[in-house]
Structure formats: C-alpha cells, structure tokens
Design a protein around this motif. Structure first.
Motif, PDB file in Angstrom:
ATOM      1  N   HIS A 172       0.807  -1.227   0.000  1.00  0.00           N
ATOM      2  CA  HIS A 172       0.000   0.000   0.000  1.00  0.00           C
ATOM      3  C   HIS A 172       0.835   1.269   0.000  1.00  0.00           C
ATOM      4  N   HIS A 205       0.584   0.120  -6.353  1.00  0.00           N
ATOM      5  CA  HIS A 205      -0.371   1.131  -6.800  1.00  0.00           C
ATOM      6  C   HIS A 205      -0.014   1.697  -8.172  1.00  0.00           C
ATOM      7  N   ARG A 282      -3.743  11.412   8.237  1.00  0.00           N
ATOM      8  CA  ARG A 282      -3.180  10.893   9.490  1.00  0.00           C
ATOM      9  C   ARG A 282      -2.005  11.795   9.835  1.00  0.00           C
ATOM     10  N   LYS A 287       3.028  13.329   4.915  1.00  0.00           N
ATOM     11  CA  LYS A 287       1.835  13.948   4.326  1.00  0.00           C
ATOM     12  C   LYS A 287       2.053  15.413   3.963  1.00  0.00           C
ATOM     13  N   VAL A 317      -5.593  13.104  11.988  1.00  0.00           N
ATOM     14  CA  VAL A 317      -5.968  11.968  12.826  1.00  0.00           C
ATOM     15  C   VAL A 317      -4.728  11.468  13.562  1.00  0.00           C
ATOM     16  N   HIS A 358     -10.186  11.783  15.203  1.00  0.00           N
ATOM     17  CA  HIS A 358     -10.880  11.026  14.161  1.00  0.00           C
ATOM     18  C   HIS A 358     -12.312  11.535  14.098  1.00  0.00           C
ATOM     19  N   ILE A 359     -12.794  11.865  12.904  1.00  0.00           N
ATOM     20  CA  ILE A 359     -14.178  12.342  12.844  1.00  0.00           C
ATOM     21  C   ILE A 359     -15.084  11.280  12.209  1.00  0.00           C
ATOM     22  N   ASP A 381       3.321   9.521  -1.098  1.00  0.00           N
ATOM     23  CA  ASP A 381       2.135   8.797  -0.644  1.00  0.00           C
ATOM     24  C   ASP A 381       1.883   7.663  -1.623  1.00  0.00           C
ATOM     25  N   GLY A 382       1.700   6.454  -1.097  1.00  0.00           N
ATOM     26  CA  GLY A 382       1.489   5.296  -1.961  1.00  0.00           C
ATOM     27  C   GLY A 382       0.397   5.586  -2.972  1.00  0.00           C
ATOM     28  N   MET A 383      -0.792   5.960  -2.470  1.00  0.00           N
ATOM     29  CA  MET A 383      -1.896   6.298  -3.355  1.00  0.00           C
ATOM     30  C   MET A 383      -2.516   7.624  -2.933  1.00  0.00           C
ATOM     31  N   ASN A 384      -3.092   7.666  -1.762  1.00  0.00           N
ATOM     32  CA  ASN A 384      -3.884   8.735  -1.163  1.00  0.00           C
ATOM     33  C   ASN A 384      -5.343   8.605  -1.582  1.00  0.00           C
ATOM     34  N   LEU A 385      -6.090   7.996  -0.691  1.00  0.00           N
ATOM     35  CA  LEU A 385      -7.499   7.749  -0.976  1.00  0.00           C
ATOM     36  C   LEU A 385      -8.357   8.970  -0.671  1.00  0.00           C
ATOM     37  N   GLU A 389     -11.809  10.183  -2.324  1.00  0.00           N
ATOM     38  CA  GLU A 389     -13.032  10.323  -1.515  1.00  0.00           C
ATOM     39  C   GLU A 389     -13.623  11.721  -1.673  1.00  0.00           C
TER      40      GLU A 389
HETATM   41  C1  GDG Z   1      -1.955   3.828   3.186  1.00  0.00           C
HETATM   42  C2  GDG Z   1      -0.986   4.552   2.250  1.00  0.00           C
HETATM   43  C3  GDG Z   1      -2.712   4.428   0.465  1.00  0.00           C
HETATM   44  C4  GDG Z   1      -8.690   9.643   7.668  1.00  0.00           C
HETATM   45  N1  GDG Z   1      -9.117  10.453   8.634  1.00  0.00           N
HETATM   46  C5  GDG Z   1     -10.372  10.116   8.920  1.00  0.00           C
HETATM   47  C6  GDG Z   1     -10.735   9.062   8.121  1.00  0.00           C
HETATM   48  N2  GDG Z   1      -9.679   8.783   7.355  1.00  0.00           N
HETATM   49  C7  GDG Z   1      -9.635   7.737   6.333  1.00  0.00           C
HETATM   50  C8  GDG Z   1      -9.766   8.374   4.977  1.00  0.00           C
HETATM   51  C9  GDG Z   1      -9.084   7.365   4.095  1.00  0.00           C
HETATM   52  C10 GDG Z   1      -8.030   6.765   5.006  1.00  0.00           C
HETATM   53  O1  GDG Z   1      -8.388   7.081   6.340  1.00  0.00           O
HETATM   54  C11 GDG Z   1      -6.659   7.336   4.749  1.00  0.00           C
HETATM   55  O2  GDG Z   1      -6.175   6.769   3.583  1.00  0.00           O
HETATM   56  P1  GDG Z   1      -4.950   7.341   2.775  1.00  0.00           P
HETATM   57  O3  GDG Z   1      -4.901   6.663   1.464  1.00  0.00           O
HETATM   58  O4  GDG Z   1      -5.131   8.798   2.628  1.00  0.00           O
HETATM   59  O5  GDG Z   1      -3.644   7.125   3.677  1.00  0.00           O
HETATM   60  P2  GDG Z   1      -2.953   6.022   4.670  1.00  0.00           P
HETATM   61  O6  GDG Z   1      -3.756   5.785   5.870  1.00  0.00           O
HETATM   62  O7  GDG Z   1      -1.595   6.533   4.905  1.00  0.00           O
HETATM   63  O8  GDG Z   1      -2.931   4.665   3.844  1.00  0.00           O
HETATM   64  C12 GDG Z   1      -1.767   5.351   1.228  1.00  0.00           C
HETATM   65  C13 GDG Z   1      -3.563   3.609   1.411  1.00  0.00           C
HETATM   66  O9  GDG Z   1      -2.756   2.925   2.368  1.00  0.00           O
HETATM   67  C14 GDG Z   1      -4.391   2.574   0.656  1.00  0.00           C
HETATM   68  O10 GDG Z   1      -3.591   1.728  -0.093  1.00  0.00           O
HETATM   69  O11 GDG Z   1      -3.554   5.218  -0.332  1.00  0.00           O
HETATM   70  O12 GDG Z   1      -0.872   5.955   0.336  1.00  0.00           O
HETATM   71  O13 GDG Z   1      -0.126   5.409   2.989  1.00  0.00           O
HETATM   72  O14 GDG Z   1      -9.966   6.350   3.720  1.00  0.00           O
HETATM   73  O15 GDG Z   1     -11.107   8.565   4.705  1.00  0.00           O
HETATM   74  N3  GDG Z   1     -11.950   8.497   8.156  1.00  0.00           N
HETATM   75  C15 GDG Z   1     -12.841   8.991   9.049  1.00  0.00           C
HETATM   76  N4  GDG Z   1     -12.520   9.999   9.870  1.00  0.00           N
HETATM   77  C16 GDG Z   1     -11.323  10.592   9.855  1.00  0.00           C
HETATM   78  O16 GDG Z   1     -11.060  11.499  10.634  1.00  0.00           O
HETATM   79  N5  GDG Z   1     -14.062   8.475   9.091  1.00  0.00           N
END
Ligand code: GDG
Length: 735
Positions: A172, A205, A282, A287, A317, A358-359, A381-385, A389
């Motif tokens: 990831h 990714h 996070r 980031k 978060v 966390h919200i 960042d691997g992807m950044n979802l 979103e």
């Molecule tokens: C790793 C890689 C790759 C965040 N804050 C809240 C919340 N979130 C959810 C987001 C999103 C997820 O957490 C974060 O995903 P990211 O992709 O941005 O980043 P990482 O956690 O670092 O994930 C990354 C990922 O794996 C998938 O392969 O994209 O590059 O580092 O879904 O919505 N959700 C809620 N409240 C928050 O405050 N409900």
C-alpha cells in the motif's frame, strides 16, 4: 472460494470497557477498501464465497481468554486474531515497520533507523502471522497478504504450503527506487525481496513502484523479468499495477443520508460566505502538512482580499503515538497553526480550523462535500485515498489540489497537480483553484469521477484476484514435471534390471555450481568418487562445454568418457582425444576481435576461447549494463554470422558462437549407434543439453533437466544437490 486476508490490523480493535472486551471499528484505506469488498460479497448472489481476516486485534488478550475470544469473533466476524504481547507489538510496529521501512520507502533515509534487534523482531512477528495463517489455511484457499508489515510472510507460507498454494501480496505504500532501497543492509534487503517472491502475484499502486521493485530484483538478486513476469523456483510470478480505488457509491450515496445533510446544513450556517479548503490526513511527516500550512500563509499574505473570506479546515488523525518523529511533527504543526492564526486571525475569524481527532464518516463526507477545494500535498504517498473520496463526495464545483508525489496523481491529471516542496506553486494553485470557472471545474470533476467510479475498490479487488488466478495458470503452463519418488524408484529398478547402461552427465550447473570464474568450479572428492563408481556400473560420459584440458585434468581418473566443447572433441576411456567435427575454425580470428571489443566495454566480463568456439561470460557484471551490451552484441553477432555456418547461443550468463554441426547430441549418436543400451540416462541444466534430450526423446531413456525451465527432457529436477543424491542412490542400487 475462500479468501484469507492477512494484514497487520484487523478491521476493528479490541479494547477493555466496563462491559468487558469491546470492539471498535478501525479506520484507514486498507480496512475500508477490503471491508467494502467483503460487504459486497456477503450481499451478492455469489455462492460459496467465504473469508477469514487474520490480523492483530489492537491489544493483547491474556492467555486464558484467548481461545474463547477467538472462537467468538471468528464465528461472528470472520476474523482470526493474532495475539502478540503489547511490548513485542510495539517493538515491531513502532520499530522496524515505522522506524525503518516506512521512512525509507517514503524517501526519508535520514529518519530511517537500522537496528538489528528490531529486524529480528520483524522476522519473529512475521513468522507469528505466518503461523496464524497456516493454522486456518487449506490448499484451496486464496491467500492475500497486505502491506509492508508482512513482507516476509509470503515465503514463509510458501515453504510450508508448497507450490500449489495461491498467494498474493499488495503493497500500500511506495516501493522506493533501487538507489534508496539499497540503503538497507544487504541481508535484510535480500530477505525482504525473497519474502515477497513467495507470492504468485505482487501488486503495487503505480507502474513506477512496480518498476522500482523489478529493478531491485534484478540488481540485488540478479533476477530478470519479461513484462513483469518472472520465473522463480518452479513458479511463475507476476508483478503488476493495481491502483487502489474507493467505495465510490458509499461516498456518493451518503450525500442523501440524513446525518450528512444535517452536518452539511451546520457547516453552511457556520461558514456562511466563506470559501472552504479542506485537508484530511493521518499525522505523518510524509503527508507534507507543514508545507501546506506555509503555502496557505503565503497565499494569505499575497492575496489579502481573501482575509476573512476563506478558511482551511485541517483534520489530523492521531497516529503512531510512540515514534519520536510523530511527536515532534505534532509540535511543529501546533506551532505553525497557532502562528498563522495569530498572524491573520481576528476576533470574528480565524484562517485555520484545526481538529486533531478522528471524525465520524458522515461528518467527513459533509466536510468533503461542502469544501470548495481539497488541498492534498503529501511529500510521498502510496496512493492517497482522501483525494478520491473528496471527488466522490462532490457532485459539482470541487477543485482538487494534489501532490505529484501521491500515487493518485497518476490517475487524476485533471487535478491541480503541484510539487509539494514548492511553497509558491502550492500557494498559486490555491488561488487558481478558488478562481477557476465553475464550468471548467465541473468538467474536470466529471471526468475524474467517471474514472474513479468505474475503477472502484470492487474492481480493484476483482482485478487483483483475477490476476492471481492467471498467474497460477501460467505456472501450470510452464510444463515442468518434477521427478518424484515413484519415478525415481522406477528409474532405479530399470537401472538394476538393465544389462547395458549408459549415463550422460553435464558438469557445470548439473554436478557442480557456477563459480565466479569457471576455473574455480572444480569437482570435489565425493563427486569424483561417485563418478568412479558409476563408471564401473555403466558407460559414463561427461558431456561438457569445457575444454579438453580441464576435463582431462579433473575427470581422467574417474574412468568416464569425456566429451569436451559440447561434443566437438571426445576422449574415450583409455583412449586419446579425437575431433568429432569437420568444422572449419577460420572464422575465429576475426570474430575474436568482436568479442574482445565487447568485453572491453563490459567491465568484469571475460572471453573464453576454445578450439571450436568462443564464449563471452558476463556472470560477474552489472546486470543492467550487461543486459544492454549483450543485447547489442548478440544483434551484431547474428548479423555477422548470417551467411556462415555458425550459431549464436545465449546461455546462462554467457554468449557463445560455434559451428552448427557441434552439439551434445553428437555424444548420444556416437555411442547409441554402436550399441543397444537398455538403460539410458541424461542429465543437464541448460540449452546446450537440449539437443541431447531431443535426440534421446523417442528412445527408451530417462532425461532430466536441472531447474524448472520447460525442456525436451522428460523430467525436471530441482537442484544439483538432488542430482547428486539421486546418482548416489543409483550407484548404491547397482553395486
Ligand atoms: C496507506 C498509504 C494508500 C482519515 N481520517 C479520517 C478518516 N480517514 C480515512 C480516509 C481514508 C483513510 O483514512 C486514509 O487513507 P490514505 O490513502 O489517505 O492514507 P494512509 O492511511 O496513509 O494509507 C496510502 C492507502 O494505504 C491505501 O492503499 O492510499 O498511500 O499510505 O480512507 O477517509 N476516516 C474517518 N474519519 C477521519 O477522521 N471516518
């Protein structure tokens, strides 16, 4: 089908509440993505789908409660907890995972720790995960391992489950370029690559990460690939790109949800007349939040007309509390935020609304949907979802500012793409994003939404699982038939019954391993002893590419017939060397110049001149340089020899030119035409042995190729050790 998912964290964490053990859903891209797929499968009409999710439950449960707890949550939630004492888990997670791999893979070598004890813990916890998988796994399961915490698990599973197991891995985070990856101590970097090679499919990714991984395989393990396909052990492995998507409709349809609408109307009230920029991350130094804040300050300084007209809602978060850098990072952010709010804020307005928590999902969607701009500026960042979103939660008018260092940027070129290190560029992008015409924003939003709604997380999982299946099929097609115990027993019976036996053995790669220089690969006393016994029980022929002097020196005493230079020269037992070819060697002089010139331009290569051939060995060379030079060289040789009776052969790290009429089948022809043999065995390891296998194919013979390449031989045998063991059994049976 039953899917076993293994990841560091389970989809929920266990904690101790007043009512005993409580379960709280975990967040993060991996968990939400896979959970969406599992929800979909549970509600679909697909029959026979089962799954188990194996991972750490978030805290330790005492020994006496473990069994009951496991039984309960396994049946209710389809999860298998891996119990690891808190201290060990900290050493693993905060140690090697997040103080070594995470910073290094995100291009922060100066933050990377190399600590042997933490590496040992990493191995230990990986093996605990592998054991947990093995406890529940059966041969038909599809096993999918996730992320950088568990990179050694695939090989551990492969070792226990064997070739038939279906194992996939998805990373990831980024896989760094070879120059960064190689910073890691050599044993670790090799073990991690070999750990991943336990898989049938390894997914990333982006193409860039896949390419970096393939390059590291070549540079570190010397493993070449062809369009992401490689052969390793007796398996076919595929390395490919699967850009992870989100559960698009979950975000899109949440816009009609009551709680989201309430949240939206609250935001509308509170932020009336304000342009809103949102950012959600996070807490992590990757980031790029400090640069984002600096760019926002820069923007306010340069564009004072936006004072009191814009707010940045910054959601951070909490994450990885316990790693020093994260605490420092939190302090830096707190200071920057209060500086900016202090510098620009007024009694009735402050530019940054900061939430360090966390919200809930509904609030998150409302925030995305309300915001005019999403500001996403990771340094890596691997992807950044979050970027995806945001788009899924906007039906119109949203502007996405996205770092070119995020994997998502490859799929979303219509966004405002910025370099996260360039504060001015980010600040200018904020202005452009706020001022671009709505029709243009809508157009770009539409295109990006189309793309991410099609390639959503379900498609991502389906594609990955399909590719895993395909990779298994390719392995099936390799046409490798490993000799088994029963075959060997039959061979030995045939040997015992036979009256006239003949055995053809290649030397390098069959009876002895390759060395840096061919002259160092000399036979050991046990081998010579074994060959001497075999030559009393059968006609024994050593059929090698080596020259006559080498064979004479080392094998004369064994009583074997010696074929040198791939069958060009023969010295029968008790006889003297004779030439078996009519081949002219006039071409050698001129061609030698070409070999020398290539050798001079390819450091560590060397030329070997034999009576009837010339070879260039490149086993000790830089593999990438060798690949390039050898390709050019072979091209030249092929052109040059097109009118001559010469063939250009590419073997295991060697290119050789020799006359067409020389090949190892000569050895077979020479003896078989003279006698009726009722036991024929031939063993070899490369293309030069194929002619002999082919020649023996329609004869009643046992032919074996060492290694797992498809071959005209009837069987494959895994290693030199196995060849020697088998020959030992034959010798014992014959005495
Ligand atoms: C790793 C890689 C790759 C965040 N804050 C809240 C919340 N979130 C959810 C987001 C999103 C997820 O957490 C974060 O995903 P990211 O992709 O941005 O980043 P990482 O956690 O670092 O994930 C990354 C990922 O794996 C998938 O392969 O994209 O590059 O580092 O879904 O919505 N959700 C809620 N409240 C928050 O405050 N409900």
């Amino acid at each position: 089908m039953r899917l076993l998912i293994a990841s560091n964290r389970l989809p929920f964490s266990v904690s101790r509440g007043e009512g005993g053990i409580e379960l709280k859903p975990s967040s993060g891209g991996l968990v939400s993505g896979i959970s969406s797929y599992l929800d979909f499968m549970r509600n679909s009409t697909v029959k026979d789908f089962e799954y188990l999710w194996i991972g750490w439950p978030g805290s330790y449960i005492e020994n006496e409660l473990q069994n009951e707890f496991s039984r309960k949550i396994s049946s209710q939630h389809g999860v298998v907890p891996v119990f690891i004492p808190d201290k060990e888990m900290d050493d693993f997670y905060l140690g090697f995972c997040n103080s070594t791999i995470w910073p290094l893979f995100h291009y922060f070598p100066t933050l990377t720790r190399f600590d042997r004890e933490q590496w040992e813990t990493y191995k230990k916890i990986n093996s605990a995960f592998a054991e947990a998988v093995l406890k529940v796994a059966s041969y038909d399961d599809v096993i999918w391992i996730h992320d950088y915490h568990l990179m050694l698990v695939p090989a551990m599973l492969r070792e226990k489950l064997g070739e038939k197991a279906k194992i996939g891995f998805f990373l990831h985070i980024p896989f760094p370029s070879f120059e960064v990856y190689r910073i890691m101590p050599s044993v670790w970097r090799e073990e991690i690559l070999k750990g991943l090679l336990g898989c049938d499919l390894i997914g990333f990714h982006t193409n860039e990460y896949a390419h970096s991984f393939l390059r590291s395989l070549l540079r570190i393990l010397g493993l070449p690939h062809n369009l992401g396909r490689l052969e390793y052990g007796n398996r076919h492995i595929k390395v490919d790109t699967f850009p992870m998507g989100i559960d698009f409709s979950k975000f899109d349809s949440a816009l009609g949800n009551r709680k989201v609408m309430e949240s939206l109307s609250f935001l509308g009230d509170k932020l009336k007349g304000m342009r809103v920029i949102v950012s959600v991350d996070r807490l992590d130094y990757t980031k790029g939040v400090p640069n984002r804040l600096k760019a926002f300050r820069n923007f306010l300084k340069k564009n004072t007309e936006y004072i009191k007209k814009v707010v940045l809602i910054l959601v951070i978060v909490p994450s990885r509390i316990g790693v020093d850098q994260y605490q420092e990072m939190k302090n830096t952010l707190d200071k920057l935020i209060s500086d900016i709010n202090g510098e620009f804020g007024t009694i009735d307005w402050q530019p940054i609304i900061y939430q360090y928590r966390h919200i809930p999902f509904e609030e998150l969607v409302a925030l995305y949907s309300h915001a005019d701009v999403a500001l996403i500026t990771p340094l890596r960042d691997g992807m950044n979802l979050v970027a995806k979103e945001y788009l899924a939660s906007k039906r119109a008018g949203g502007a996405l500012i996205l770092s070119e260092m995020a994997g998502a940027a490859k799929e979303l070129p219509e966004a405002f793409i910025i370099n996260p290190n360039d504060i001015d560029e980010i600040s200018d992008a904020i202005k452009r994003a706020l001022e671009t015409d709505k029709p243009e924003l809508d157009r770009n939003l539409f295109i990006m939404r189309e793309r991410i709604s099609y390639y959503n997380v379900l498609q991502w999982v389906k594609d990955f699982l399909k590719a895993l299946e395909k990779s298994r099929e390719e392995t099936g097609k390799l046409g490798v038939k490993l000799i088994n115990k029963d075959d060997k027993a039959r061979m030995i019976r045939d040997f015992q019954k036979a009256e006239k036996r003949i055995i053809f053995l290649d030397y390098d790669g069959t009876l002895a391993p390759f060395e840096k220089r061919p002259s160092s690969a000399v036979p050991d006393p046990q081998l010579l002893q074994l060959l001497s016994v075999l030559s009393t029980l059968s006609q024994l022929c050593i059929v090698s590419g080596r020259d006559s002097a080498f064979l004479d020196k080392y094998f004369h005493s064994t009583g074997a017939h010696l074929f040198a230079e791939h069958g060009a020269l023969l010295k029968e037992k008790n006889g003297s060397w004779q030439v078996l070819t009519q081949s002219d060697t006039g071409w050698k002089k001129q061609m030698m110049e070409m070999f020398k010139s290539c050798c001079a331009r390819l450091p560590s290569s060397f030329v070997e001149e034999k009576s009837f051939s010339i070879a260039l060995h490149h086993r000790n060379c830089d593999p990438e340089m060798a690949e390039l030079r050898i390709r050019e060289f072979v091209d030249d040789l092929v052109n040059y020899t097109s009118n001559l009776n010469l063939q250009v052969l590419q073997g295991n790290k060697v290119v050789e030119v020799r006359s067409y009429d020389i090949n190892k089948a000569n050895a077979g022809r020479h003896f078989l035409e003279k006698g009726d043999y009722d036991f024929i065995l031939s063993i070899g390891d490369d293309w030069t042995d194929e002619d002999l296998f082919q020649f023996l194919r329609d004869k009643n013979s046992w032919t074996l190729r060492v290694g797992l390449k498809p071959s005209a031989a009837k069987f494959n045998i895994l290693s030199i050790e196995q060849v020697r063991e088998m020959l030992g059994e034959i010798a014992n049976a014959g005495i």
